[in-house]
Design a protein around this motif. Structure first.
Motif, PDB file in Angstrom:
ATOM      1  N   ALA A 169       0.818  -1.216   0.000  1.00  0.00           N
ATOM      2  CA  ALA A 169       0.000   0.000   0.000  1.00  0.00           C
ATOM      3  C   ALA A 169       0.854   1.269   0.000  1.00  0.00           C
ATOM      4  O   ALA A 169       0.612   2.195  -0.777  1.00  0.00           O
ATOM      5  CB  ALA A 169      -0.933   0.006   1.203  1.00  0.00           C
ATOM      6  N   PHE A 170       1.842   1.304   0.890  1.00  0.00           N
ATOM      7  CA  PHE A 170       2.535   2.565   1.130  1.00  0.00           C
ATOM      8  C   PHE A 170       3.824   2.714   0.321  1.00  0.00           C
ATOM      9  O   PHE A 170       4.165   3.828  -0.095  1.00  0.00           O
ATOM     10  CB  PHE A 170       2.828   2.719   2.621  1.00  0.00           C
ATOM     11  N   ASP A 171       4.541   1.614   0.118  1.00  0.00           N
ATOM     12  CA  ASP A 171       5.830   1.730  -0.570  1.00  0.00           C
ATOM     13  C   ASP A 171       5.665   1.494  -2.073  1.00  0.00           C
ATOM     14  O   ASP A 171       6.140   2.280  -2.882  1.00  0.00           O
ATOM     15  CB  ASP A 171       6.832   0.758   0.053  1.00  0.00           C
ATOM     16  N   ARG A 172       4.965   0.428  -2.426  1.00  0.00           N
ATOM     17  CA  ARG A 172       4.776   0.180  -3.851  1.00  0.00           C
ATOM     18  C   ARG A 172       3.842   1.218  -4.488  1.00  0.00           C
ATOM     19  O   ARG A 172       4.189   1.842  -5.473  1.00  0.00           O
ATOM     20  CB  ARG A 172       4.182  -1.211  -4.059  1.00  0.00           C
ATOM     21  N   TYR A 173       2.648   1.366  -3.907  1.00  0.00           N
ATOM     22  CA  TYR A 173       1.657   2.256  -4.526  1.00  0.00           C
ATOM     23  C   TYR A 173       1.768   3.704  -4.055  1.00  0.00           C
ATOM     24  O   TYR A 173       1.187   4.597  -4.662  1.00  0.00           O
ATOM     25  CB  TYR A 173       0.232   1.732  -4.294  1.00  0.00           C
ATOM     26  N   GLY A 174       2.463   3.933  -2.952  1.00  0.00           N
ATOM     27  CA  GLY A 174       2.594   5.306  -2.478  1.00  0.00           C
ATOM     28  C   GLY A 174       1.296   5.910  -1.974  1.00  0.00           C
ATOM     29  O   GLY A 174       1.120   7.133  -1.985  1.00  0.00           O
ATOM     30  N   ALA A 175       0.366   5.076  -1.517  1.00  0.00           N
ATOM     31  CA  ALA A 175      -0.889   5.600  -0.976  1.00  0.00           C
ATOM     32  C   ALA A 175      -0.622   6.356   0.330  1.00  0.00           C
ATOM     33  O   ALA A 175       0.346   6.074   1.038  1.00  0.00           O
ATOM     34  CB  ALA A 175      -1.870   4.462  -0.739  1.00  0.00           C
ATOM     35  N   ASP A 176      -1.508   7.297   0.643  1.00  0.00           N
ATOM     36  CA  ASP A 176      -1.411   8.045   1.894  1.00  0.00           C
ATOM     37  C   ASP A 176      -2.209   7.391   3.014  1.00  0.00           C
ATOM     38  O   ASP A 176      -2.010   7.687   4.189  1.00  0.00           O
ATOM     39  CB  ASP A 176      -1.940   9.467   1.671  1.00  0.00           C
ATOM     40  N   ALA A 177      -3.134   6.515   2.636  1.00  0.00           N
ATOM     41  CA  ALA A 177      -3.972   5.825   3.615  1.00  0.00           C
ATOM     42  C   ALA A 177      -4.460   4.534   2.967  1.00  0.00           C
ATOM     43  O   ALA A 177      -4.412   4.393   1.732  1.00  0.00           O
ATOM     44  CB  ALA A 177      -5.161   6.693   4.014  1.00  0.00           C
ATOM     45  N   VAL A 178      -4.930   3.607   3.804  1.00  0.00           N
ATOM     46  CA  VAL A 178      -5.428   2.338   3.278  1.00  0.00           C
ATOM     47  C   VAL A 178      -6.625   1.905   4.110  1.00  0.00           C
ATOM     48  O   VAL A 178      -6.694   2.216   5.307  1.00  0.00           O
ATOM     49  CB  VAL A 178      -4.304   1.272   3.303  1.00  0.00           C
ATOM     50  N   THR A 179      -7.585   1.235   3.482  1.00  0.00           N
ATOM     51  CA  THR A 179      -8.701   0.673   4.255  1.00  0.00           C
ATOM     52  C   THR A 179      -8.325  -0.741   4.700  1.00  0.00           C
ATOM     53  O   THR A 179      -7.702  -1.499   3.958  1.00  0.00           O
ATOM     54  CB  THR A 179      -9.996   0.621   3.429  1.00  0.00           C
ATOM     55  N   LEU A 180      -8.726  -1.087   5.941  1.00  0.00           N
ATOM     56  CA  LEU A 180      -8.389  -2.382   6.533  1.00  0.00           C
ATOM     57  C   LEU A 180      -9.614  -2.980   7.210  1.00  0.00           C
ATOM     58  O   LEU A 180     -10.530  -2.266   7.610  1.00  0.00           O
ATOM     59  CB  LEU A 180      -7.294  -2.218   7.595  1.00  0.00           C
ATOM     60  N   ASN A 181      -9.576  -4.289   7.369  1.00  0.00           N
ATOM     61  CA  ASN A 181     -10.639  -5.041   8.040  1.00  0.00           C
ATOM     62  C   ASN A 181     -10.169  -5.389   9.454  1.00  0.00           C
ATOM     63  O   ASN A 181      -9.076  -5.933   9.621  1.00  0.00           O
ATOM     64  CB  ASN A 181     -10.899  -6.312   7.229  1.00  0.00           C
ATOM     65  N   PRO A 182     -10.960  -5.087  10.486  1.00  0.00           N
ATOM     66  CA  PRO A 182     -10.481  -5.274  11.857  1.00  0.00           C
ATOM     67  C   PRO A 182     -10.656  -6.678  12.432  1.00  0.00           C
ATOM     68  O   PRO A 182     -10.288  -6.921  13.584  1.00  0.00           O
ATOM     69  CB  PRO A 182     -11.362  -4.292  12.643  1.00  0.00           C
ATOM     70  N   TYR A 183     -11.222  -7.621  11.665  1.00  0.00           N
ATOM     71  CA  TYR A 183     -11.632  -8.914  12.255  1.00  0.00           C
ATOM     72  C   TYR A 183     -10.481  -9.669  12.912  1.00  0.00           C
ATOM     73  O   TYR A 183     -10.689 -10.413  13.856  1.00  0.00           O
ATOM     74  CB  TYR A 183     -12.295  -9.788  11.173  1.00  0.00           C
ATOM     75  N   LEU A 184      -9.248  -9.485  12.413  1.00  0.00           N
ATOM     76  CA  LEU A 184      -8.114 -10.224  12.983  1.00  0.00           C
ATOM     77  C   LEU A 184      -7.537  -9.579  14.237  1.00  0.00           C
ATOM     78  O   LEU A 184      -6.624 -10.133  14.847  1.00  0.00           O
ATOM     79  CB  LEU A 184      -7.000 -10.424  11.955  1.00  0.00           C
ATOM     80  N   GLY A 185      -8.020  -8.388  14.597  1.00  0.00           N
ATOM     81  CA  GLY A 185      -7.569  -7.792  15.851  1.00  0.00           C
ATOM     82  C   GLY A 185      -6.369  -6.872  15.692  1.00  0.00           C
ATOM     83  O   GLY A 185      -5.807  -6.710  14.611  1.00  0.00           O
ATOM     84  N   ARG A 186      -6.003  -6.274  16.815  1.00  0.00           N
ATOM     85  CA  ARG A 186      -5.041  -5.176  16.790  1.00  0.00           C
ATOM     86  C   ARG A 186      -3.683  -5.544  16.217  1.00  0.00           C
ATOM     87  O   ARG A 186      -3.092  -4.772  15.463  1.00  0.00           O
ATOM     88  CB  ARG A 186      -4.838  -4.633  18.204  1.00  0.00           C
TER      89      ARG A 186
END
Lengths: 272, 272
Positions: A110-127
């Motif tokens: 997300a951040f290094d390859r695509y250079g996005a500033d933010a990403v959406t994530l799914n919380p089901y797996l926990g912190r």
């Protein structure tokens, strides 16, 4: 610049809570682009160039690119936004979620390859599954809370000791996970009561709100229920209604017109 | 062939419950492969060719490929497995999850682009987010239930009317979502009691079990708690302990030796 800072500046600078979702579907492209080798990039970058002064953020949805084998176009699209419109942050809508050692590779994606500033994530797996993202304090971490689809109720509304799971998730993230102040939440426009509940639980944490337009969410209810006391705090996402507002050679102009209309409708309800 | 059928045949034909996770990390590759343009494919295909008679399935983890910009290598790797080892089904470990219209694009990614026989998914968005996958009745739909990481407890163990969320998820999937008989569940090896609970709730639904080896799960507990009455029903996943069993030119032979040892340890506990 930190995601949260750019977002604040874009809210103010462009006076807009509109997030344009970049979901390319070649079958819906205007005729003059169909069949061109670089149609995905050409289409999306034209939309961006026609709307960048009207939005607070862009949100390319990665499945649309992956299904087309168009990772390269996605890389170039995000680079194009950064180069031409550096004030507008980019959210990679990926809804990733995996155990820590694997999450690290999704961070790289997300951040290094695509250079996005933010990403959406799914919380089901926990912190701990989210921690490698949280640790990138300059990046936004946008967690699913109450999604816009009808099936959201299947898990997210289950009762946990007197309150639904999505409220537990909202509180846990705002209270425990947001130590770097880089968290935001996804709350669908199709569930305005739940949106109000989430806002009441998380203070000024930004909310990414999909589901207006094709999915039927009501803009007035979203803004009234989701705004912060400063009349902001929202990234209200629209994809199809903007991208495919026109189907001819003037598609980018039609997208601009649709974006202005949405921005203005939203702004009508921000302060009163 | 249907995923569930191939899986059954591979369990029997190879007398193995081992799933080899294909998680390429170039820094750990043997010296003679380092720096080679096609190292990811060469490494993974060598592992596959050395172990295909010892496993019930392969599980490439897509984040490892995405972080390396190696989608092309992943496509060729899965095609290689189908061509050379047609009896062994391939699970794309992607843990995707999105609303229906987007899920359709992830279906295209997993099954049409990559040609996977099954995919891992996250259930947090509810049934309609999974439906486009369920509708591909010949493909396996492997849903996260109780994951192997410590943070699994954050959401998955929350109490829903007297039972933890992961049990509710297991029952909902086995009872309501599995109409085509193509569902399986992810239950981490690091939580053997929860594994036993899931098995008791879902009949013979197959379980994909990560978390032995580096993560510390105990093989005997996994097999005793997770096996069906026929002594099968499990895909016990190992990645690092097999892939990086050797670090020299004989890495594939070392992977074969490690896979045999794991298969035999598992088989010791299958029937008694």
């Amino acid at each position: 610049m930190h995601f949260m800072q750019s977002l604040q500046q874009a809210w103010t600078g462009n006076n807009s809570l509109v997030c344009v979702g970049l979901d390319p579907e070649p079958a819906k492209f205007p005729a003059h682009l169909k069949g061109r080798a670089d149609a995905v990039f050409e289409f999306c970058s034209a939309i961006v160039d026609a709307t960048a002064d009207l939005v607070c953020t862009y949100k390319p949805q990665i499945a649309h690119f992956a299904a087309l084998r168009a990772e390269d176009a996605l890389e170039r699209l995000i680079a194009h936004i950064h180069a031409k419109h550096p004030g507008v942050p980019v959210i990679l809508d990926a809804k990733r979620g995996d155990i820590g050692s694997t999450a690290q590779h999704y961070v790289t994606e997300a951040f290094d390859r695509y250079g996005a500033d933010a990403v959406t994530l799914n919380p089901y797996l926990g912190r701990d599954s989210v921690q490698p993202f949280l640790d990138r304090a300059d990046k936004g971490v946008i967690l699913l809370c109450h999604t816009s689809n009808p099936g959201a109720a299947d898990l997210q509304d289950l009762d946990i000791g007197g309150k639904p799971l999505y409220q537990h998730v909202a509180q846990m993230i705002a209270r425990d996970w947001n130590t770097h102040g880089n968290c935001a939440l996804v709350t669908g426009a199709t569930w305005p009561e739940q949106l109000a509940q989430v806002r009441s639980l998380v203070g000024d944490v930004p909310l990414l709100v999909p589901g207006i337009g094709a999915q039927g969410g009501d803009v007035e209810a979203v803004v009234r229920n989701g705004r912060t006391s400063a009349g902001a705090g929202l990234m209200i996402s629209s994809s199809r209604a903007i991208l495919y507002a026109g189907s001819g050679a003037d598609f980018a102009q039609a997208a601009r017109t649709a974006t202005i209309a949405l921005r203005d409708t939203i702004n009508r309800y921000r302060q009163h």
